[in-house]
Write an enzyme that holds these catalytic residues in place. Structure first.
Site, PDB file in Angstrom:
ATOM      1  N   GLY A 148     -64.966   8.687 -67.179  1.00 23.92           N
ATOM      2  CA  GLY A 148     -63.715   8.464 -66.472  1.00 23.92           C
ATOM      3  C   GLY A 148     -63.384   9.483 -65.410  1.00 23.92           C
ATOM      4  O   GLY A 148     -64.168  10.331 -65.071  1.00 23.92           O
ATOM      5  N   SER A 149     -62.198   9.399 -64.846  1.00 19.39           N
ATOM      6  CA  SER A 149     -61.633  10.333 -63.897  1.00 19.39           C
ATOM      7  C   SER A 149     -60.905   9.610 -62.775  1.00 19.39           C
ATOM      8  O   SER A 149     -60.063   8.775 -63.048  1.00 19.39           O
ATOM      9  CB  SER A 149     -62.656  11.304 -63.345  1.00 19.39           C
ATOM     10  OG  SER A 149     -61.989  12.482 -62.959  1.00 19.39           O
TER      11      SER A 149
END
Length: 217
Positions: free
Chosen positions: A184-185
């Protein structure tokens, strides 16, 4: 639903560790204690595998449209000064990818990769204002034939590796895969100041499907 190639080694390692933990528990512990631990190990494998799912989606292509490069939530729409490539004011649209989102990234427009750089950096939480400048990140600029779009893949608190398939001088197709952020991010899109923004803060967006902005002809 396919599993992305970037997850193969991590899933294999997780599966191996889970199998070892389950086997040791079944060997050393009473069945009543071993079963919950084995179930938890299996759940961990399924959880990690879900990070690397790669959905099959209709490929949309529109010349004057900027599509979302990631699944997630729009967490910022603001005018900023972009100091790495353009050195002028741009509208940035930020899409935050949680642990539950698909983590594949896509090229938001078609064109030729004019610039690419991988920056090493910190691992601040992805919604932190300084993460766009201080975190591990990649910067990619696509030349659409006079108009240029810059986007950044930004690592966060959990993510520790960004994968990009961008190569300077190569032609890329809109909504083709451009990379992967493991666990993610965030992805930031830097758009011309006169672009028509088609999303608002808090919107849930889908990579390759949601129209983020429309560019002036």
């Amino acid at each position: 639903m396919r599993i992305h190639k970037e997850g193969a080694s991590i899933i294999l390692i997780t599966l191996s560790l889970a199998a070892i933990v389950a086997a040791l528990c079944l060997w050393l512990l009473p069945l009543a204690a071993a079963l919950p631990v084995s179930v938890a190990a299996l759940a961990a494998v399924l959880f990690v595998t879900s990070f690397f799912r790669c959905p099959e989606r209709e490929i949309l292509r529109e010349d004057d449209t900027v599509f979302s490069p990631a699944d997630g939530t729009v967490v910022a729409i603001e005018e900023v000064e972009e100091n790495e490539y353009f050195h002028d004011n741009r509208i940035v649209v930020s899409v935050f990818m949680s642990l539950w989102n698909v983590h594949v990234n896509w090229f938001p427009v078609a064109g030729t990769v004019d610039y690419f750089r991988h920056h090493h950096g910190l691992f601040l939480v992805a919604w932190h204002p300084k993460s766009s400048e201080d975190n591990e990140r990649t910067t990619t600029v696509v030349d659409m034939g006079g108009r240029k779009i810059l986007f950044r893949q930004i690592a966060g608190l959990v993510a520790r590796r960004i994968v990009s398939y961008a190569r300077v001088g190569h032609r890329v197709e809109q909504n083709s895969q451009c990379g992967f952020i493991k666990f993610g991010s965030r992805v930031d899109l830097f758009l011309p100041a006169d672009a028509e923004i088609l999303v608002k803060l808090g919107d849930k967006v889908t990579g390759t499907q949601t129209r983020i902005a429309r560019l002036k002809p």
